[in-house]
Design a protein around this motif. Structure first.
Motif, PDB file in Angstrom:
ATOM      1  N   ILE A 155       0.878  -1.176   0.000  1.00 43.11           N
ATOM      2  CA  ILE A 155       0.000   0.000   0.000  1.00 43.11           C
ATOM      3  C   ILE A 155       0.912   1.221   0.000  1.00 43.11           C
ATOM      4  O   ILE A 155       1.672   1.432   0.941  1.00 43.11           O
ATOM      5  CB  ILE A 155      -0.906   0.013   1.233  1.00 43.11           C
ATOM      6  N   PRO A 156       0.895   2.044  -1.049  1.00 41.21           N
ATOM      7  CA  PRO A 156       1.880   3.125  -1.163  1.00 41.21           C
ATOM      8  C   PRO A 156       1.680   4.221  -0.127  1.00 41.21           C
ATOM      9  O   PRO A 156       0.549   4.497   0.305  1.00 41.21           O
ATOM     10  CB  PRO A 156       1.645   3.656  -2.582  1.00 41.21           C
ATOM     11  N   ALA A 157       2.775   4.845   0.256  1.00 45.73           N
ATOM     12  CA  ALA A 157       2.713   5.964   1.196  1.00 45.73           C
ATOM     13  C   ALA A 157       1.972   7.149   0.601  1.00 45.73           C
ATOM     14  O   ALA A 157       1.469   8.011   1.336  1.00 45.73           O
ATOM     15  CB  ALA A 157       4.120   6.372   1.611  1.00 45.73           C
ATOM     16  N   ALA A 158       1.881   7.187  -0.752  1.00 45.85           N
ATOM     17  CA  ALA A 158       1.204   8.302  -1.423  1.00 45.85           C
ATOM     18  C   ALA A 158      -0.284   8.351  -1.114  1.00 45.85           C
ATOM     19  O   ALA A 158      -0.943   9.353  -1.400  1.00 45.85           O
ATOM     20  CB  ALA A 158       1.414   8.202  -2.936  1.00 45.85           C
ATOM     21  N   VAL A 159      -0.831   7.282  -0.511  1.00 49.10           N
ATOM     22  CA  VAL A 159      -2.239   7.313  -0.100  1.00 49.10           C
ATOM     23  C   VAL A 159      -2.470   8.462   0.882  1.00 49.10           C
ATOM     24  O   VAL A 159      -3.571   9.022   0.962  1.00 49.10           O
ATOM     25  CB  VAL A 159      -2.644   5.963   0.526  1.00 49.10           C
ATOM     26  N   ASP A 160      -1.424   8.835   1.610  1.00 53.59           N
ATOM     27  CA  ASP A 160      -1.556   9.936   2.576  1.00 53.59           C
ATOM     28  C   ASP A 160      -1.810  11.270   1.882  1.00 53.59           C
ATOM     29  O   ASP A 160      -2.182  12.252   2.534  1.00 53.59           O
ATOM     30  CB  ASP A 160      -0.299  10.011   3.443  1.00 53.59           C
TER      31      ASP A 160
END
Length: 639
Positions: A155-160
């Motif tokens: 799950i990529p950190a870019a979801v933040d």
């Protein structure tokens, strides 16, 4: 000259603006046509190119029809990959729902063009690959549902970056690695259960329950144990040394055979358990919070909840709603189960709910109880009911059948029913139904019932004031029709005896003539303002028709009429003819009752002298409603 040029300029501007307002989004229309032509799908969604895209099923435009606002195609039988350069061109889209289909492959990269998207529903498909990077650029997303697919990777950190998210559902996939640190300031729902995640749960997400993280490899922190090495389970020893104590004993041949047989038997049991679990994953998954909270499936039917809300494609195929032509609804059973539901009433055939779906659509769902019919019998009857089209009959829009649940879907009419209009909150501050309104209701119900009898050859079987729904200007329509074949052996409740013909109480069989009797009781209810039960009459052992008959016999006719009507001048002479019609309908001898067609003609003849009563037909056929828009009669002035 200058003035003329100025006027021409204004005219051109107005013309251009008018054409712009009345136009449709041609680019969005072409994008959707490209999508439908390249994606295999069920025949249910055959968009008519000659119609505006804003009128297509599943498509909603903004107020001035300049762009497609939402696209909802749940359970539409879509198969395969989403074609590139199709849906991604809907740059102004706010809502996209493609859930419960057979879509597979990766999410197209051009989804990143839908920068205005707020709600994305892709659950219950077969999408694969890593978390779609295009979705991390949709910074306006408030709800993202990728659950029950085949996504893998981290799950990529870019979801933040999706700072507006309030709900994110990633459960039932194959995501691995650790959960990135996601700001949970706005998050109200978060679920990553049944994946392959490990490591510590970020502190901002620790507020969510165990069910949000269950079914992963090795997560710690939050609702689980703290991430302390001392609490971690010790790894199993590799190649443990053989321990020999003393001299090994000799074993008999029978003992050796017993050990072998026992080991083989245990291995077979273990294999069968593993296989059974892999073939029935839905039984080991908890339903979502929304599915658990749904009030359409009431307490005591938890097993049916699991059957209905199963996440597999096979379950979605089994549990589809069957829709009829003429409606513009585009939702499935899962939409109903997730809808907020409010009980409207509990009748003798089931409970009715007002269901508000996520996109704002409101329908009425009737949950039938104790249905004594096979699936084939049920479907045949539903097909007959679904074909009925009349302005005074509430159309049946869809139905659902399973062993545990039988649901009917109708239009929602917000103005309520006749029972509430007549008997609700009597007293000061209440606006009573005036005489003209009651006459309009009487004729509307008569027309609807005559239509069921004559062209449709269908017995209503459950005429009562709570099954008469009121539209604006008190044009009425009837509902809950044609359901008696499913309850033919049921004993009629005592509280409904006032509406039922004497022969029905004995034989339990409804007929056209018993419908006429129930309609006559309804007319008496309109005239007297009294509910047709013994309690409202103040006398034991007497029903409304016999009470009216006894009062009229004593030549106290005026005493039977509703006191709220008697406040109006010069209407008693108009009420008496309707009273006579009602009394002919409630004759104890079925053959002495008129047909519904004749009843409608008699009521119409009472109003021929009025020119603006809004009650006359445009045809000699009493089963057909008027197509003429007439104005309602002026209410009489109260005394």
């Amino acid at each position: 000259m200058a003035s003329a040029i100025s006027l021409c300029s204004v005219f051109v501007v107005v013309l251009v603006l008018t054409q712009w307002v009345n136009s449709e989004p041609t680019q969005d229309k072409q994008a959707l046509l490209d999508f439908l032509s390249k994606a295999p799908h069920a025949n249910r969604h055959q968009w008519n190119t000659s119609n505006s895209v804003c009128n297509w099923i599943g498509v909603q435009c903004n107020s001035n029809q300049s762009f497609v606002y939402s696209l909802r195609l749940p359970g539409a039988g879509l198969v395969g990959k989403i074609p590139a350069n199709t849906i991604g061109k809907l740059t102004q889209l706010r809502v996209l729902s493609l859930r419960s289909n057979l879509l597979s492959g990766k999410i197209p990269s051009d989804f990143s063009n839908m920068v205005m998207l707020q709600n994305l529903y892709l659950q219950d498909n077969a999408f694969s690959g890593e978390f779609p990077p295009s979705l991390t650029r949709l910074t306006r997303l408030t709800r993202l549902d990728l659950s029950s697919n085949n996504f893998s990777g981290t799950i990529p950190a870019a979801v933040d970056n999706l700072t507006h998210l309030t709900r994110i559902f990633l459960q039932n996939n194959g995501f691995s690695g650790s959960i990135p640190r996601i700001s949970a300031v706005n998050l109200t729902d978060f679920n990553v259960s049944n994946n392959k995640l490990n490591g510590s749960i970020p502190k901002p997400l620790a507020k969510f329950p165990t069910s949000s993280f269950a079914g992963n490899l090795n997560l710690c922190g939050g609702p689980f144990l703290s991430c302390n090495p001392s609490t971690s389970p010790a790894p199993p020893p590799q190649n443990p040394p053989a321990v020999t104590v003393g001299k090994p004993k000799n074993r008999s041949t029978a003992a050796i055979i017993g050990i072998i047989v026992g080991g083989v038997f245990a291995a077979i049991l273990l294999f069968l358990c593993i296989r059974r679990r892999s073939h029935h994953p839905a039984k080991f998954r908890k339903p979502s919070a929304a599915a658990r909270a749904i009030s359409i499936v009431e307490a005591g039917t938890s097993s049916s909840k699991y059957d209905i809300t199963g996440g597999s494609v096979e379950a979605a195929e089994r549990n589809k709603l069957t829709f009829f032509e003429g409606g513009n609804y585009n939702f499935d059973l899962q939409d109903l189960l997730r809808a907020s539901a409010e009980v409207l009433g509990k009748g003798d055939v089931g409970t009715s709910y007002k269901a508000v779906l996520e996109e704002g659509t409101t329908v009425v769902v009737k949950r039938l109880k104790d249905v004594a019919a096979t699936k084939k019998e049920f479907e045949i009857q539903m097909e007959a009911l679904g074909k009925i089209k009349h302005q005074n009959v509430v159309p049946l829009r869809a139905f659902y059948f399973s062993n545990d649940e039988k649901l009917l879907v109708f239009d929602y009419i917000s103005t309520g029913n006749l029972s509430a209009g007549l008997h609700g909150s009597r007293g000061s501050g209440r606006t009573p139904l005036d005489w003209d309104s009651r006459m309009r209701i009487a004729l509307s119900v008569g027309r609807g019932l005559a239509h069921l009898h004559l062209p449709c050859n269908l017995v209503h079987g459950n005429i009562k004031s709570s099954n008469v729904l009121l539209r604006p200007h008190h044009d009425a329509c009837i509902t809950d029709f044609g359901l008696n074949p499913f309850f033919a052996t049921a004993t009629p409740p005592n509280r409904l005896a006032g509406y039922r013909a004497p022969e029905v109480l004995e034989t339990r069989k409804v007929t056209f003539k018993s419908d006429v009797y129930s309609y006559g009781v309804l007319l008496l209810e309109l005239l007297t303002g009294k509910a047709p039960n013994q309690q409202s009459l103040g006398e034991d052992g007497i029903d409304l028709p016999r009470w009216v008959e006894s009062v009229v016999r004593e030549e106290w006719t005026a005493e039977v009429f509703d006191a709220e009507l008697m406040r109006f001048h010069n209407i008693e002479e108009e009420m008496v003819p309707l009273l006579q019609v009602a009394m002919s309908c409630v004759s104890t001898v079925p053959d002495q009752r008129p047909t519904m067609s004749k009843v409608v003609r008699m009521i119409e003849n009472m109003n021929r002298s009025e020119t603006d009563d809004g009650l006359r037909l445009s045809s000699d056929d009493p089963s057909k409603g008027s197509d003429v828009n007439t104005s309602p009669a002026e209410s009489r002035t109260p005394a």
